[in-house]
Design a protein around this motif. Structure first.
Motif, PDB file in Angstrom:
ATOM      1  N   LEU A   4       0.894  -1.167  -0.051  1.00  0.00           N
ATOM      2  CA  LEU A   4       0.075  -0.019  -0.141  1.00  0.00           C
ATOM      3  C   LEU A   4       0.792   1.224   0.134  1.00  0.00           C
ATOM      4  O   LEU A   4       1.786   1.513   0.801  1.00  0.00           O
ATOM      5  CB  LEU A   4      -0.912  -0.034   1.293  1.00  0.00           C
ATOM      6  N   PRO A   5       0.674   2.239  -0.924  1.00  0.00           N
ATOM      7  CA  PRO A   5       1.413   3.468  -0.806  1.00  0.00           C
ATOM      8  C   PRO A   5       1.169   3.999   0.295  1.00  0.00           C
ATOM      9  O   PRO A   5       0.130   4.107   1.047  1.00  0.00           O
ATOM     10  CB  PRO A   5       0.860   4.241  -2.160  1.00  0.00           C
ATOM     11  N   SER A   6       2.379   4.646   1.087  1.00  0.00           N
ATOM     12  CA  SER A   6       2.118   4.946   2.472  1.00  0.00           C
ATOM     13  C   SER A   6       2.015   6.447   2.461  1.00  0.00           C
ATOM     14  O   SER A   6       1.392   6.878   3.436  1.00  0.00           O
ATOM     15  CB  SER A   6       3.525   4.867   3.164  1.00  0.00           C
ATOM     16  N   ASP A   7       1.910   7.245   1.378  1.00  0.00           N
ATOM     17  CA  ASP A   7       1.462   8.383   1.327  1.00  0.00           C
ATOM     18  C   ASP A   7       0.096   8.983   0.772  1.00  0.00           C
ATOM     19  O   ASP A   7      -0.403   9.958   1.041  1.00  0.00           O
ATOM     20  CB  ASP A   7       2.216   9.227   0.396  1.00  0.00           C
ATOM     21  N   LEU A   8      -0.604   7.974   0.963  1.00  0.00           N
ATOM     22  CA  LEU A   8      -2.348   8.104   0.778  1.00  0.00           C
ATOM     23  C   LEU A   8      -3.007   7.801   2.002  1.00  0.00           C
ATOM     24  O   LEU A   8      -2.514   7.169   2.890  1.00  0.00           O
ATOM     25  CB  LEU A   8      -2.682   6.901  -0.340  1.00  0.00           C
ATOM     26  N   ARG A   9      -4.087   8.294   2.137  1.00  0.00           N
ATOM     27  CA  ARG A   9      -5.154   7.901   2.965  1.00  0.00           C
ATOM     28  C   ARG A   9      -6.259   6.950   2.410  1.00  0.00           C
ATOM     29  O   ARG A   9      -6.401   6.971   1.242  1.00  0.00           O
ATOM     30  CB  ARG A   9      -5.762   9.295   3.543  1.00  0.00           C
ATOM     31  N   TYR A  10      -6.873   6.246   3.484  1.00  0.00           N
ATOM     32  CA  TYR A  10      -7.763   5.190   2.819  1.00  0.00           C
ATOM     33  C   TYR A  10      -8.849   5.237   3.668  1.00  0.00           C
ATOM     34  O   TYR A  10      -9.227   5.945   4.621  1.00  0.00           O
ATOM     35  CB  TYR A  10      -7.097   3.953   2.994  1.00  0.00           C
ATOM     36  N   THR A  11     -10.120   4.507   3.012  1.00  0.00           N
ATOM     37  CA  THR A  11     -11.378   4.464   3.817  1.00  0.00           C
ATOM     38  C   THR A  11     -11.870   2.894   3.778  1.00  0.00           C
ATOM     39  O   THR A  11     -11.222   2.141   3.125  1.00  0.00           O
ATOM     40  CB  THR A  11     -12.406   5.016   2.961  1.00  0.00           C
ATOM     41  N   LYS A  12     -12.761   2.749   4.598  1.00  0.00           N
ATOM     42  CA  LYS A  12     -12.959   1.139   4.755  1.00  0.00           C
ATOM     43  C   LYS A  12     -13.639   0.619   3.733  1.00  0.00           C
ATOM     44  O   LYS A  12     -13.883  -0.559   3.275  1.00  0.00           O
ATOM     45  CB  LYS A  12     -13.953   0.937   6.331  1.00  0.00           C
ATOM     46  N   ASP A  13     -14.069   1.673   2.758  1.00  0.00           N
ATOM     47  CA  ASP A  13     -14.893   1.258   1.383  1.00  0.00           C
ATOM     48  C   ASP A  13     -14.019   1.126   0.409  1.00  0.00           C
ATOM     49  O   ASP A  13     -14.204   1.053  -0.577  1.00  0.00           O
ATOM     50  CB  ASP A  13     -16.192   2.288   1.140  1.00  0.00           C
ATOM     51  N   HIS A  14     -12.775   1.111   0.589  1.00  0.00           N
ATOM     52  CA  HIS A  14     -11.611   0.926  -0.155  1.00  0.00           C
ATOM     53  C   HIS A  14     -11.233   1.964  -1.167  1.00  0.00           C
ATOM     54  O   HIS A  14     -10.935   1.655  -2.427  1.00  0.00           O
ATOM     55  CB  HIS A  14     -11.930  -0.610  -0.875  1.00  0.00           C
ATOM     56  N   GLU A  15     -11.733   3.271  -0.757  1.00  0.00           N
ATOM     57  CA  GLU A  15     -11.082   4.372  -1.707  1.00  0.00           C
ATOM     58  C   GLU A  15      -9.772   4.645  -1.182  1.00  0.00           C
ATOM     59  O   GLU A  15      -9.733   4.794   0.215  1.00  0.00           O
ATOM     60  CB  GLU A  15     -12.159   5.495  -1.713  1.00  0.00           C
ATOM     61  N   TRP A  16      -9.106   5.314  -1.819  1.00  0.00           N
ATOM     62  CA  TRP A  16      -7.819   6.196  -1.490  1.00  0.00           C
ATOM     63  C   TRP A  16      -7.691   7.608  -1.673  1.00  0.00           C
ATOM     64  O   TRP A  16      -8.634   7.939  -2.757  1.00  0.00           O
ATOM     65  CB  TRP A  16      -6.488   5.440  -2.040  1.00  0.00           C
ATOM     66  N   LEU A  17      -6.960   8.325  -1.072  1.00  0.00           N
ATOM     67  CA  LEU A  17      -7.265   9.848  -1.264  1.00  0.00           C
ATOM     68  C   LEU A  17      -5.709  10.454  -1.331  1.00  0.00           C
ATOM     69  O   LEU A  17      -5.089   9.806  -0.169  1.00  0.00           O
ATOM     70  CB  LEU A  17      -8.136  10.527  -0.204  1.00  0.00           C
ATOM     71  N   ARG A  18      -5.438  11.186  -2.073  1.00  0.00           N
ATOM     72  CA  ARG A  18      -3.722  11.762  -1.716  1.00  0.00           C
ATOM     73  C   ARG A  18      -4.173  13.440  -1.845  1.00  0.00           C
ATOM     74  O   ARG A  18      -4.803  13.942  -2.664  1.00  0.00           O
ATOM     75  CB  ARG A  18      -3.065  11.552  -2.902  1.00  0.00           C
ATOM     76  N   LEU A  19      -3.651  13.842  -0.789  1.00  0.00           N
ATOM     77  CA  LEU A  19      -3.702  15.430  -0.565  1.00  0.00           C
ATOM     78  C   LEU A  19      -2.539  15.872  -1.629  1.00  0.00           C
ATOM     79  O   LEU A  19      -1.439  15.516  -1.510  1.00  0.00           O
ATOM     80  CB  LEU A  19      -3.385  15.776   0.816  1.00  0.00           C
ATOM     81  N   GLU A  20      -2.936  16.890  -2.408  1.00  0.00           N
ATOM     82  CA  GLU A  20      -2.126  17.564  -3.251  1.00  0.00           C
ATOM     83  C   GLU A  20      -1.497  18.832  -2.814  1.00  0.00           C
ATOM     84  O   GLU A  20      -2.278  19.391  -1.875  1.00  0.00           O
ATOM     85  CB  GLU A  20      -2.761  17.789  -4.538  1.00  0.00           C
ATOM     86  N   LYS A  21      -0.561  19.460  -3.271  1.00  0.00           N
ATOM     87  CA  LYS A  21       0.251  20.465  -2.890  1.00  0.00           C
ATOM     88  C   LYS A  21      -0.787  21.656  -2.964  1.00  0.00           C
ATOM     89  O   LYS A  21      -0.564  22.726  -2.221  1.00  0.00           O
ATOM     90  CB  LYS A  21       1.427  20.879  -3.693  1.00  0.00           C
ATOM     91  N   ASP A  22      -1.603  21.816  -3.993  1.00  0.00           N
ATOM     92  CA  ASP A  22      -2.519  22.934  -4.110  1.00  0.00           C
ATOM     93  C   ASP A  22      -3.668  22.934  -3.245  1.00  0.00           C
ATOM     94  O   ASP A  22      -4.586  23.633  -3.326  1.00  0.00           O
ATOM     95  CB  ASP A  22      -2.979  22.979  -5.398  1.00  0.00           C
ATOM     96  N   GLY A  23      -3.577  21.873  -2.329  1.00  0.00           N
ATOM     97  CA  GLY A  23      -4.938  21.924  -1.282  1.00  0.00           C
ATOM     98  C   GLY A  23      -6.188  21.070  -1.929  1.00  0.00           C
ATOM     99  O   GLY A  23      -7.187  20.635  -1.098  1.00  0.00           O
TER     100      GLY A  23
END
Lengths: 126, 363
Positions: A4-23
């Motif tokens: 699992l990429p460690s820079d991502l956040r995850y949900t129990k529904d199996h989506e991932w989210l990455r915060l970008e520099k522009d917010g």
């Protein structure tokens, strides 16, 4: 199962989210999710400008086997969708964390992403 | 996996070959090995090997066997030559389907019947209840047989190395009793449920793994893949074959399902004849149609069909067709609405025109 990429956040529904520099944040589904779905044939995505509450359904991913709802991990406004998935839905199977990103969203509350699961926490669910 | 599921003799073979196992019709079956699309295309282009050992078998023997089967089946049974098989429906008095079957004539007074997995106990009980004074014996052989389906244009080349039988002498719906991979007592039948050429092989359950291993090894150089129930479903839908519980059922008759060719009114008597005759003569409330969509969304089972704002039917089966690269399916639609046309399906609030196809998508 790939790591699992460690820079991502995850949900129990199996989506991932990455915060970008522009917010903004980029959102997709995890490798675990694509493996469970099987061959993806279509990704139904929202239009730029649409707004979603946290955990609202923002789209659908169709595989040969089933149609599954996509849940928005955070509240916000769509600022981009991945048009490549229209012609190549199989990207979801091949590159779930990179080429198959689904939406880019402007968060209503920039801190909301911090409440999502870390890679280690998500791994516990698998 | 939940309890009480049956396993075929090939369970360990599936697990060893990386199958994803799912519950189906009371059985723990492989839904896919490498991926449904890839497996589907292998059957269309080279070959695929399916375990269909969950299917049931019963043997009907006796002096009255042919006459008995003619009394319970919609299709003609007495005229099946020894060494040939015939597709038929087993109907209720009201025309609804108990099951759809393939009947193999092993001898003048001996038939082997292939039954759908989940219907097998019901079918055997139904047949036994119709015996009356007929001199027939009905033997449940479900546990004795394994079944493999070797399907695809390379099937004949693959199988020819494993048997001395001249496969090109087996016509469509013909069969021979033969030795396959040194296992005697197998039945090789030129039948299938995919719309591609190939064979179904009935074999002693205890030898199923040995034969499957041999076919897999012989098939690898040809590009054969192990294929699961996922591909089996998309293949049969492209070919327009019905699946019990979807296109035919206790409430959908063979006439409604477009299987009128299996109902032989030339026979003076068979169970369901009167009800089916009325339907065939025009009293048909609804019919099953094949459709495709000019869209990417799949209309799955239960999706409503509309004429304007009126619901006039629903989808019975739906999938993605790898050959057409678009959604296909079947739907049960009221006869009035079918005559008028202009039908749509509603998928998550999107109204998509139904494109009805008179022909199967793959022949």
């Amino acid at each position: 199962m790939s790591s699992l990429p460690s820079d991502l956040r995850y949900t129990k529904d199996h989506e991932w989210l990455r915060l970008e520099k522009d917010g903004t944040a980029t959102i997709g589904i995890t490798d675990h999710a694509q493996a469970a779905l099987g061959d993806v044939t279509f990704v139904d995505l929202p239009k730029v400008g649409a707004t979603f509450a946290e955990h609202a359904v923002f789209g659908t991913v169709e595989s040969v086997k089933a149609a599954s709802d996509l849940y928005c991990p955070v509240a916000g406004t769509i600022v981009g969708v991945n048009a490549e998935l229209n012609g190549s839905p199989d990207l979801v199977n091949r590159e779930p964390y990179t080429g198959a990103w689904m939406i880019r969203i402007k968060l209503d509350n920039a801190a909301a992403a911090q409440a999502l699961l870390t890679a280690d926490q998500y791994k516990q669910l698998l | 996996m939940s309890e009480n599921l049956s396993r075929t003799p090939l369970y360990a073979f599936h697990v060893a070959n990386g199958a994803r196992m799912v519950p189906f019709a009371g059985w723990e079956m492989p839904v896919q090995y490498t991926g449904i699309l890839e497996e589907h295309l292998a059957v269309r282009r080279t070959a695929g090997l399916f375990d269909v050992s969950h299917m049931g078998e019963c043997r009907v023997t006796g002096k009255d066997a042919a006459a008995f089967l003619d009394r319970v089946m919609t299709n003609t049974m007495a005229t099946i030559p020894v060494g040939m098989a015939r597709y038929t429906i087993l109907c209720q008095p009201d025309g609804g389907c108990v099951d759809d079957l393939i009947v193999y004539r092993l001898g003048p007074e001996e038939f082997l019947i292939c039954l759908n997995a989940s219907n097998a106990p019901k079918d055997i009980a139904w047949l036994r209840a119709q015996v009356d004074a007929s001199q027939v014996k009905i033997a449940d052989e479900c546990a004795q047989w394994g079944q493999l389906a070797l399907q695809g244009p390379a099937a004949e080349a693959i199988l020819s190395g494993l048997t001395s039988v001249k496969l090109d002498t087996i016509k469509r719906f013909a069969f021979v009793v033969a030795t396959v991979a040194n296992v005697s007592g197998c039945i090789i039948s030129r039948t299938g449920y995919t719309g591609s050429p190939g064979f179904e092989i009935y074999l002693p359950a205890a030898s199923a793994t040995k034969v499957a291993e041999a076919i897999l090894a012989a098939g690898k150089p040809h590009g054969l893949l192990l294929t699961g129930l996922g591909a089996r479903d998309s293949l049969r839908l492209e070919a327009g074959y019905p699946l019990y519980g979807h296109e035919i059922s206790e409430v959908i008759s063979p006439i409604q399902a477009g299987l009128g060719w299996t109902v032989k009114f030339s026979k003076p008597e068979f169970i369901g004849r009167e009800a089916l005759k009325k339907q065939a003569d025009g009293a048909l409330p609804s019919s099953v149609i094949l459709f495709s969509l000019a869209d990417r969304r799949i209309a799955r089972q239960g999706t409503p069909v509309f004429a304007g704002d009126h619901k006039v039917g629903e989808v019975l089966s739906g999938t993605h067709s790898p050959m057409l690269n678009k959604p296909i399916g079947t739907a049960l639609i009221s006869s009035d609405a079918l005559a008028k046309g202009n039908l749509t399906v509603d998928i998550r609030g999107n109204r998509i025109p139904l494109e009805i196809s008179a022909e199967p998508f793959v022949k």
